[in-house]
Scaffold this active site. Sequence first.
Site, mmCIF file in Angstrom:
data_model
loop_
_atom_site.group_PDB
_atom_site.id
_atom_site.type_symbol
_atom_site.label_atom_id
_atom_site.label_comp_id
_atom_site.label_asym_id
_atom_site.label_seq_id
_atom_site.Cartn_x
_atom_site.Cartn_y
_atom_site.Cartn_z
ATOM 1 N N LYS A 83 -5.440 27.700 33.325
ATOM 2 C CA LYS A 83 -6.718 27.668 34.049
ATOM 3 C C LYS A 83 -6.920 26.255 34.587
ATOM 4 O O LYS A 83 -6.822 25.276 33.841
ATOM 5 C CB LYS A 83 -7.840 28.059 33.085
ATOM 6 C CG LYS A 83 -9.040 28.661 33.752
ATOM 7 C CD LYS A 83 -9.961 29.236 32.700
ATOM 8 C CE LYS A 83 -11.220 29.781 33.303
ATOM 9 N NZ LYS A 83 -12.213 30.077 32.279
HETATM 10 C C1 E4P Z 1 -14.813 32.226 33.197
HETATM 11 O O1 E4P Z 1 -13.635 32.044 33.159
HETATM 12 C C2 E4P Z 1 -15.801 31.379 32.526
HETATM 13 O O2 E4P Z 1 -15.302 31.042 31.256
HETATM 14 C C3 E4P Z 1 -17.128 32.055 32.315
HETATM 15 O O3 E4P Z 1 -17.187 33.301 32.938
HETATM 16 C C4 E4P Z 1 -18.287 31.158 32.546
HETATM 17 O O4 E4P Z 1 -19.466 31.880 32.284
HETATM 18 P P1 E4P Z 1 -20.873 31.183 32.044
HETATM 19 O O5 E4P Z 1 -21.418 30.777 33.360
HETATM 20 O O6 E4P Z 1 -21.718 32.245 31.404
HETATM 21 O O7 E4P Z 1 -20.622 30.007 31.132
#
Ligand code: E4P
Length: 214
Positions: A83
């Site tokens: 990522k």
């Molecule tokens: C995705 O990869 C992220 O980890 C996640 O969806 C972020 O979500 P949030 O905005 O609820 O922290």
Amino acid sequence: MKFFLDTASLEEIKHIHSIGILDGVTTNPSIIASNKKSFKEVISEICKITNGPVSAEVLTTEYDSMLKEAHTLSEIAENVVIKVPLIMDGIKLVSELTKRKIKTNVTLCFSSSQALLAAKVGATYISPFIGRIDDTGYNGLELIKDIKTIYTNYNFKTEILAASIRHPMHIKEVSLIGADVATLPYAVILNLVKHPLTDIGLEKFIEDSKKIIP
Ligand code: E4P
């Protein structure tokens, strides 16, 4: 549509996997920090539960250090997806990882031009954060629609991974638009099954079933 679970909780992952609806897992530094174990240990344990893609995020922001991290993370298990944050060094990193056939998930996407860059360098997934856009008073779903149009126009292979999902309506909308994947918090997955008429109907059936002559 594929369902990824947005968590580092092994219990949550095991539960959703046991139901048969888990296609993968996403984590981020905030999620990993909430777990008491080491980063490597958490990712390794998640990869033992699922064969699906497991996103592990690099923790640095410069190309050379991110490249080293990407290699260390991808050695944990075959299904680790790197990522990468949506910055220019991140785009350069994805370009290199694509050449090395390492899967990537480009995260913190808040505009269609960012998504276009990620697709151009061959990202496996693009993660638009719809809930965080909604929080600012804009409509996160518009971004998913725009990315879908752009990727369709140019036949990009990058999959749209709808992220920062907050409630079941988000799932309904992103699936109507045609997002390839949604990454969901555990509570949202559990809420997908709920409907008051199902509960009322089931209660009545259970009650009436007691009157059935066997
Ligand atoms: C995705 O990869 C992220 O980890 C996640 O969806 C972020 O979500 P949030 O905005 O609820 O922290």
